[in-house]
Structure formats: structure tokens, C-alpha cells
Design an enzyme around this catalytic site. Structure first.
Site, short mmCIF file in Angstrom:
data_model
loop_
_atom_site.label_atom_id
_atom_site.label_comp_id
_atom_site.label_asym_id
_atom_site.label_seq_id
_atom_site.Cartn_x
_atom_site.Cartn_y
_atom_site.Cartn_z
CB SER A 118 -1.09 -0.13 1.09
OG SER A 118 -0.03 0.17 2.32
CE LYS A 119 -1.75 6.80 -2.91
NZ LYS A 119 -2.95 7.43 -2.65
NE ARG A 120 0.30 0.82 6.01
CZ ARG A 120 1.10 -0.56 6.03
NH1 ARG A 120 2.19 -0.43 6.79
NH2 ARG A 120 0.64 -1.53 5.58
CG HIS A 121 4.55 -1.14 2.10
ND1 HIS A 121 3.17 -1.27 1.74
CD2 HIS A 121 5.09 -1.89 2.91
CE1 HIS A 121 3.22 -2.43 2.68
NE2 HIS A 121 3.90 -2.67 3.57
N GLY A 122 5.41 2.91 -0.02
CA GLY A 122 6.02 3.72 -1.09
C GLY A 122 5.17 3.96 -2.21
#
Ligand code: GLU
Length: 497
Positions: free
Chosen positions: A263-267
Site C-alpha cells: 500500500s502507499k505506506r510502503h512507497g
């Protein structure tokens, strides 16, 4: 099923397409290309309430960026009917259109009627209130929630507002041969008379996907594993209609490094952010395909051209367990791709970034420094920072990076003063000439080369982390180097301590 391999990518325009979604598209495209078959794009916009304007546009642009060619898909007119924000018009067509589900409503209605006529479906006019009441009772009695079959045998007339439900058989035994996972068998199916046609005259995904894959002669239906729970219903629908099923290939999800769904949390997770972050489309494609596909046991080749991927791709090498999106590996891979370009090609593709770094890609200074930037950059986005040393305006040496126990103000001043004079008359102002010159300076001052190079690096390039010193000095040219030397000497004189 036809013997011709026909794969499809069938996105729903309900949001931006995650990079994991593109992987499904790449696999479908690779299989079609490998087998000399067809790759089809279909827009699944049955959920009109969740439709996001611009989503299809972004998908089409993504295909163009990655260089994925589509054999059949919505015509420009069909695209315009989906969303008037679409301006990417790839002029697709094919014999099995429309390729947009909202334009196929009559066909779904026709199949729903066929299923009602054969007893596999029925009309239902239960009101939302009745269904809510039913659900409440089920919760109270701790029963499995779901439709209880009130309208199964009521023969609700077609002219009354209604929905259409599938008549779920009692304890059906369902299994399918998944193209990636092998046999999947369901002992029980927790679905109770699922809806096929909604009250807005739109089909649900389940009916639409079955009708379309059949009508479009799809041989392999590749989709995310989140659809596995729905697959038995699809199998039952194929059986009820007497149609041959495509080979379903349920692809595992892509995970972040922490083992959680990417998800966006990862990049970055949208294709456009990889473009904006300065990645090459061919590197991102290679990287994404390689998550979850391997060329063979013990074969650890990572870099594949598109042609090689097409040649070597096969379904049996697609992993049935989840793969991890490793950003470090992507950076390594992108850097490898960048270094493999010729300098001309690198320059051309990086030209906006070079300009952003304040340098003209056609200038002699770029010719000198370009190969070293290409050697170092893992993405184009790093270029402006790598070129920072060359900006004429606002140059300030980071003196805090200069001084140490071994290199104090006095020594730095002595080194740079001597250099001022020598560089003013140096005949060979090239990287090689400067390299020799700095070593000679060290000898003349009875110093080691280290402090001489470091003093110049900070005094002329401004900071420690830069492209190679002598090439950078050559690219700057004598006048600018001398100007910086004087400025730095002034700053050193005024530096406390
Ligand atoms: N429209 C579905 C989605 O975007 C795709 C399902 C399929 O490929 O069958 O998730």
C-alpha cells in the site's frame, strides 16, 4: 473455449490502478504475446456509484508508458461513453464489442432471462427493509447471514421492479483447475442466492464477467486472488449456461517488505509515481513481472528485455504464493537499466531532469559530466541533486564538512591559495590534467593527497557527496573554479575557530 489464446485485462474504474493490478495486466499480455494470441482490454464499470472520473484515462496512459499494446478493446466512442475526461484515445476495436460493460446491459438482461427461463435464476422483489429485517433475525438467531429464498418460487412478474438472483443449488460440489494453483475444490459455498442483476438494471460483476469472458472468447482469465471466493459462483454460472469456462488464473497479491499487502505506506504504488520519480518503464515492468514469476529453477536471472520476457514467459513459472515488492531491488534494477543506455539515449531520456538540474543536455559540460552522472544515478530524479555542484547561482561551500583534526583552517587556506595561482596558469585544464595537478600540489606542499582533494571538493563543489572531483572541475571550467576558490577562501577566513 477457443484454442486461440485470448487474455484480457478487465479493470474497474473505481480508483487508481495499483501497481499490483498492472502486474495482472502484464502477465495476461505476456501470455498472449508468448502464444501469439490476443490481449483484450475491457472496462468493468458496473459499479456506477464507485466510478472515478479519470481512472480509465490513467490506465490507458499507463499502458502507453509501459509500451503494452492492446489488440482489442473499447473504441474511442465507447471510451467517451465511459467518461468524458478521457483524452487518451488509442483507437481500439474488435469483433466482440462493446468492450465496456455499461454498454452491454441488454446482453446481460438477455442472459439473465435465459437463466430465469431455465430455472437457474429468479426475480426477487424483496424490499431493502424486508432484507434488513431478515438480516436482523439471522443475527439474533446466530444464523449465517444471507438471503433466505422468499422469492425463489413466487414467480415475481417481469414488469414489477425486481432484481435477479441466482438459484444456488443445495450443497453444490464445485472445483476448478486454476492455471496457477492447480485444482481448487470448495466443500461448501457460503453464498445464498447471490444477485445477478441489480435494481438499476446493471448486472453484478459475477454475471457480467461470465457473460463477457464467454462472449469475448477469453481462454485465460487472469485476476487477483481476491476473486477466489467468488469463483465457485462463476463456475456454477458457466455450468448453468452450458458454456465452457476459460482457464482461471488467480494471481497472488503483492506484499510490502513487512509482509502486509502493498500500500502507499510502503512507497509509490501508482505507475505514474514511478514515472514522476524518474524510473524507466522497462525497468519497472521487468521488476514487477519478476515479482512472482521466475524463469526456471536455479535460474536467478533478473534482467529481461521485453522480448525475452515474451519468449520465456509461462504460466507454470508464476508463483502461487505472494511476492514482495522490494524498493531497494527496484532501485538497483533501474540503475542497471540506466547504465546500460548509451550516453546519447540516457541524455535524451533524462533531458528534463538535466535541465531541472540547471544544465543544458546539449552543453559541453554535460558531455564531460554526463557519463559520471549516468554511472551514479539509480533514478532520473537523482540527477538534479547530482548536478547541484554545477549551479552558478547561490554557491556556498559547506565548510562544516571540511575541517577536522587533520585539516584545519590554516592548512585549507594554504592549499587553496597555492591552487589559485597554479590553476590560473594550468595548461591542461582537463580531468586528467587536474588529477595530476592536485597530486603535484600535494607533493609541493609536502602533504598527502587526501586533504588537497577534500579541500578542493568542498571549496569548488560545495560538499562531500558529488560526482568525481576532477571531471566536475573540468565541467565547471577554469573561471568558475577560480571564482569559487576565492569565495571559499573568503568564507574560510570568516569561519569561526
Ligand atoms: N473488474 C475487476 C477488478 O477490477 C477485475 C476482475 C477480473 O479481472 O475478472 O477488480
Amino acid at each position: 473455449m477457443t484454442s486461440r489464446v485470448r487474455t484480457r485485462f478487465a479493470p474497474s474504474p473505481t480508483g487508481f490502478l495499483h501497481i499490483g493490478g498492472f502486474r495482472s495486466a502484464f502477465y495476461a499480455w505476456l501470455l498472449a504475446r508468448h502464444c501469439g494470441g490476443d490481449f483484450i482490454l475491457r472496462i468493468e464499470d458496473t459499479d456506477q456509484a464507485r466510478k472515478v472520473p479519470g481512472a480509465v484515462q490513467l490506465i490507458l496512459e499507463g499502458f502507453r508508458w509501459f509500451g503494452i499494446d492492446i489488440d482489442e478493446g473499447p473504441s474511442n466512442e465507447e471510451l467517451r461513453a465511459v467518461d468524458d475526461e478521457i483524452h487518451e484515445m488509442p483507437n481500439l476495436q474488435g469483433d466482440f464489442g462493446p468492450y465496456v460493460q455499461s454498454l452491454r446491459l441488454a446482453r446481460y438482461r438477455e442472459v439473465a432471462e435465459q437463466l430465469i427461463a431455465s430455472g437457474h435464476a429468479f426475480r426477487c422483489d424483496c424490499s431493502p427493509e424486508q432484507l434488513a429485517e431478515e438480516r436482523k433475525l439471522q443475527e439474533q438467531n446466530k444464523e449465517t447471514p444471507g438471503y433466505r429464498g422468499r422469492c425463489r418460487d413466487r414467480n415475481v412478474p417481469a414488469d414489477k421492479p425486481h432484481i435477479v438472483r441466482f438459484r444456488m443449488p443445495e450443497n453444490p460440489q464445485v472445483s476448478l483447475e486454476d492455471g496457477i494453483r492447480g485444482t481448487i475444490t470448495w466443500e461448501s459455498i457460503p453464498l445464498r442466492d447471490p444477485i445477478l442483476m441489480k435494481s438499476d438494471a446493471f448486472p453484478t460483476y459475477h454475471l457480467a464477467v461470465v457473460v463477457d469472458d464467454h462472449d469475448m472468447r477469453i481462454s485465460h482469465a487472469m485476476r487477483g486472488e481476491e476473486w477466489i471466493p467468488s469463483a465457485p459462483l462463476h463456475v456454477l454460472l458457466y455450468q448453468a449456461l452450458g458454456w465452457q469456462m476459460p482457464i482461471f488464473c488467480h494471481l497472488p497479491v503483492v506484499l510490502g517488505a513487512d509482509g502486509k499487502k502493498l500500500s502507499k505506506r510502503h512507497g509509490a504504488t501508482s505507475w505514474s509515481s514511478f514515472r514522476d520519480d524518474g524510473y524507466l518503464p522497462e525497468a519497472v515492468l521487468n521488476f514487477i513481472v519478476r515479482i512472482g514469476w521466475s524463469p526456471g529453477d536455479g535460474d536467478d536471472q533478473e534482467i529481461f528485455s521485453k522480448e525475452e520476457l515474451i519468449e520465456r514467459f509461462s504460466l507454470d513459472r508464476v508463483n502461487s504464493s505472494s511476492g514482495v515488492f522490494d524498493y531497494d531491488k527496484l532501485n538497483w534494477m533501474n540503475g542497471t537499466y540506466l547504465r546500460a543506455l548509451s550516453l546519447d539515449e540516457f541524455t535524451e531520456r533524462a533531458s528534463d531532469w538535466i535541465r531541472q538540474g540547471g544544465m543544458d543536455p546539449g552543453s559541453p559540460e554535460w558531455q564531460i559530466i554526463g557519463p559520471h552522472i549516468q554511472e551514479r544515478a539509480k533514478t532520473f530524479k537523482e540527477i538534479p541533486e547530482l548536478l547541484e555542484f554545477a549551479r552558478r547561482d547561490g554557491f556556498e561551500p559547506q565548510l562544516s564538512q571540511l575541517f577536522s583534526k587533520k585539516l584545519d583552517k590554516d592548512l585549507a587556506t594554504r592549499i587553496l591559495r597555492a591552487s589559485q595561482e597554479r590553476l590560473a596558469s594550468l595548461s591542461d585544464f582537463t580531468a586528467a590534467g587536474l588529477e595530476r595537478e592536485l597530486e603535484d600540489q600535494a607533493t609541493a606542499l609536502s602533504e598527502k593527497a587526501g586533504p588537497v582533494f577534500l579541500s578542493h571538493r568542498i571549496a569548488v563543489l560545495g560538499k562531500k557527496a558529488t560526482p568525481p572531483l576532477c571531471e566536475s572541475m573540468q565541467a565547471l571550467g577554469r573561471d568558475e573554479v577560480l571564482r569559487r576558490l576565492s569565495l571559499s577562501l573568503e568564507r574560510i577566513a570568516g569561519f569561526p575557530g
